[in-house]
Design an enzyme around this catalytic site. Structure first.
Site, mmCIF file in Angstrom:
data_model
loop_
_atom_site.group_PDB
_atom_site.id
_atom_site.type_symbol
_atom_site.label_atom_id
_atom_site.label_comp_id
_atom_site.label_asym_id
_atom_site.label_seq_id
_atom_site.Cartn_x
_atom_site.Cartn_y
_atom_site.Cartn_z
ATOM 1 N N SER A 81 0.866 -1.189 0.000
ATOM 2 C CA SER A 81 0.000 0.000 0.000
ATOM 3 C C SER A 81 0.898 1.233 0.000
ATOM 4 O O SER A 81 2.057 1.159 0.439
ATOM 5 C CB SER A 81 -0.858 -0.012 1.267
ATOM 6 O OG SER A 81 -1.413 1.258 1.517
ATOM 7 N N TYR A 137 -1.567 -0.701 10.475
ATOM 8 C CA TYR A 137 -1.545 -0.923 9.007
ATOM 9 C C TYR A 137 -0.237 -0.373 8.428
ATOM 10 O O TYR A 137 0.445 -1.040 7.643
ATOM 11 C CB TYR A 137 -2.752 -0.224 8.381
ATOM 12 C CG TYR A 137 -2.981 -0.539 6.918
ATOM 13 C CD1 TYR A 137 -3.365 -1.803 6.506
ATOM 14 C CD2 TYR A 137 -2.827 0.448 5.939
ATOM 15 C CE1 TYR A 137 -3.592 -2.080 5.161
ATOM 16 C CE2 TYR A 137 -3.050 0.175 4.596
ATOM 17 C CZ TYR A 137 -3.439 -1.098 4.212
ATOM 18 O OH TYR A 137 -3.660 -1.366 2.877
HETATM 19 N N1 LIG Z 1 -8.762 -1.346 -1.181
HETATM 20 C C1 LIG Z 1 -7.849 -0.414 -1.130
HETATM 21 O O1 LIG Z 1 -8.168 0.795 -1.275
HETATM 22 C C2 LIG Z 1 -6.408 -0.766 -0.926
HETATM 23 C C3 LIG Z 1 -5.464 0.262 -0.967
HETATM 24 C C4 LIG Z 1 -4.127 -0.045 -0.766
HETATM 25 C C5 LIG Z 1 -3.749 -1.353 -0.561
HETATM 26 N N2 LIG Z 1 -4.680 -2.329 -0.519
HETATM 27 C C6 LIG Z 1 -4.213 -3.702 -0.292
HETATM 28 O O2 LIG Z 1 -4.801 -4.552 -1.246
HETATM 29 C C7 LIG Z 1 -4.880 -5.880 -0.700
HETATM 30 C C8 LIG Z 1 -6.286 -6.421 -0.900
HETATM 31 O O3 LIG Z 1 -7.173 -5.576 -0.192
HETATM 32 P P1 LIG Z 1 -8.731 -5.429 -0.535
HETATM 33 O O4 LIG Z 1 -9.008 -3.996 -0.693
HETATM 34 O O5 LIG Z 1 -9.120 -6.383 -1.593
HETATM 35 O O6 LIG Z 1 -9.339 -5.864 0.889
HETATM 36 P P2 LIG Z 1 -10.561 -6.806 1.242
HETATM 37 O O7 LIG Z 1 -11.637 -6.702 0.239
HETATM 38 O O8 LIG Z 1 -10.872 -6.490 2.678
HETATM 39 O O9 LIG Z 1 -9.916 -8.257 1.153
HETATM 40 C C9 LIG Z 1 -8.972 -8.687 2.092
HETATM 41 C C10 LIG Z 1 -8.750 -10.179 1.911
HETATM 42 O O10 LIG Z 1 -7.837 -10.631 2.946
HETATM 43 C C11 LIG Z 1 -8.423 -11.789 3.535
HETATM 44 N N3 LIG Z 1 -8.052 -12.013 4.923
HETATM 45 C C12 LIG Z 1 -8.161 -11.164 5.963
HETATM 46 N N4 LIG Z 1 -7.803 -11.786 7.101
HETATM 47 C C13 LIG Z 1 -7.468 -13.052 6.773
HETATM 48 C C14 LIG Z 1 -7.044 -14.196 7.505
HETATM 49 N N5 LIG Z 1 -6.887 -14.159 8.835
HETATM 50 N N6 LIG Z 1 -6.778 -15.330 6.819
HETATM 51 C C15 LIG Z 1 -6.961 -15.398 5.485
HETATM 52 N N7 LIG Z 1 -7.374 -14.359 4.737
HETATM 53 C C16 LIG Z 1 -7.624 -13.216 5.378
HETATM 54 C C17 LIG Z 1 -9.926 -11.517 3.460
HETATM 55 O O11 LIG Z 1 -10.631 -12.705 3.702
HETATM 56 P P3 LIG Z 1 -12.184 -12.670 4.179
HETATM 57 O O12 LIG Z 1 -12.966 -12.490 2.906
HETATM 58 O O13 LIG Z 1 -12.390 -13.981 4.837
HETATM 59 O O14 LIG Z 1 -12.319 -11.500 5.124
HETATM 60 C C18 LIG Z 1 -10.042 -10.989 2.046
HETATM 61 O O15 LIG Z 1 -10.029 -12.028 1.112
HETATM 62 C C19 LIG Z 1 -4.464 -5.747 0.763
HETATM 63 O O16 LIG Z 1 -3.126 -6.140 0.912
HETATM 64 C C20 LIG Z 1 -4.620 -4.269 1.040
HETATM 65 O O17 LIG Z 1 -3.786 -3.841 2.105
HETATM 66 C C21 LIG Z 1 -6.006 -2.062 -0.691
#
Ligand SMILES: NC(=O)c1ccc[n+]([C@@H]2O[C@H](COP(=O)([O-])OP(=O)(O)OC[C@H]3O[C@@H](n4cnc5c(N)ncnc54)[C@H](OP(=O)(O)O)[C@@H]3O)[C@@H](O)[C@H]2O)c1
Length: 263
Positions: free
Chosen positions: A132, A145
């Protein structure tokens, strides 16, 4: 690294960005291994992509070890799963701190550690971390985070150097605020200070480019946010004052409140 025909282990596939990465990887002919902690969310994806699934809770070290063993033979690891881990760290229990560190930093580092030897033995492979912009610059109400994403960036850039010459690449892709889906969009909040968002497809493109061209670091955000983040990483004291002047406290508080239940 060629994606077609490669075995790709993807974490966080049940989330917003992970779902988009899975679709693109499948379209490009990857042989997918999808992992998540919720069977009911994982199985429909497995059917859609003809993928293998491995249930694993990344907060549990035994599950991480088993996942790596069951996913032996992986050519490409995409470590995408993370918790939003937002909010004042004084509101965190010790267990919540441990979970943030385990899911966002320990699990990706351990999966890389356990899967890289097989890739090195084959003389080919790639490890792509999804970090991120919070891995470059700190913002308020994000101590856990930010800590994990700074740590992931450091791990990725250093591990890449350790693997140089083995045929195995290491990259980190660092998005800003992503619209439409994922952990920020799910809050329903505007961005702090009204900064512009990026489309999820841009993040997916970043991941593909990182893997295919073995790029060390790719930041996916509008140009002005990339620039401000670089400035903030060089001059954190200055950036902190600018952020306070921007007065985005209400928006940040709304995001934290919306993400609190996922700690
Ligand atoms: N969205 C943004 O704006 C943004 C910006 C910068 C970086 N990112 C990065 O992008 C990546 C994906 O994020 P996203 O936005 O797609 O978030 P998201 O929709 O919240 O998805 C997060 C994923 O991580 C999984 N997860 C969380 N805890 C877990 C555990 N204990 N064991 C196994 N899986 C687990 C979740 O599983 P569950 O479905 O079971 O909860 C889900 O599949 C992350 O690394 C995030 O930091 C996102």
């Amino acid at each position: 690294m060629h994606i077609a025909g490669a075995t790709v282990l993807l974490t966080g596939v049940t989330g917003g960005i992970g779902g988009s990465i899975a679709a693109e990887m499948s379209a490009r002919g990857a042989d997918l291994i999808l992992t998540g902690r919720r069977r009911e969310a994982l199985e429909p994806l497995a059917e859609r992509y003809g993928a293998r699934t491995i249930l694993a809770d990344l907060a549990d070290p035994d599950d991480v070890q088993r996942l790596a063993e069951e996913a032996a033979g992986t050519d490409i690891l995409i470590a995408n799963a993370a918790l939003p881990s937002s909010g004042d760290v004084l509101d965190y229990t010790p267990a919540q701190i441990d979970r943030a560190l385990a899911v966002n930093l320990r699990a990706p580092a351990m999966l890389a550690r356990l899967l890289a030897p097989g890739m090195v033995a084959d003389g080919r492979g790639h490890i792509c971390f999804v970090g991120s912009l919070s891995g470059l610059a700190a913002t308020r109400s994000s101590s856990m985070y930010t800590a994990t994403k700074f740590g992931l960036r450091g791990f990725s850039l250093a591990f890449r150097q350790d693997l140089h010459g083995t045929g195995v690449g290491v990259s980190i892709v660092q998005p800003g605020f992503v619209r439409e889906l994922g952990m920020f969009a799910n809050t329903g909040s505007p961005t702090p200070g009204g900064v512009r968002t990026v489309a999820p497809e841009r993040v997916v493109k970043g991941v593909i480019r990182a893997i295919e061209r073995d790029v060390a670091e790719i930041n996916v955000a509008p140009p002005e946010l990339k620039f401000l983040t670089r400035i903030a990483s060089q001059f954190p004291g200055f950036a902190e004052r600018v952020q306070r002047l921007a007065g985005a406290d209400q928006t940040v508080n709304a995001i934290v409140a919306a993400q609190e239940s996922s700690r």
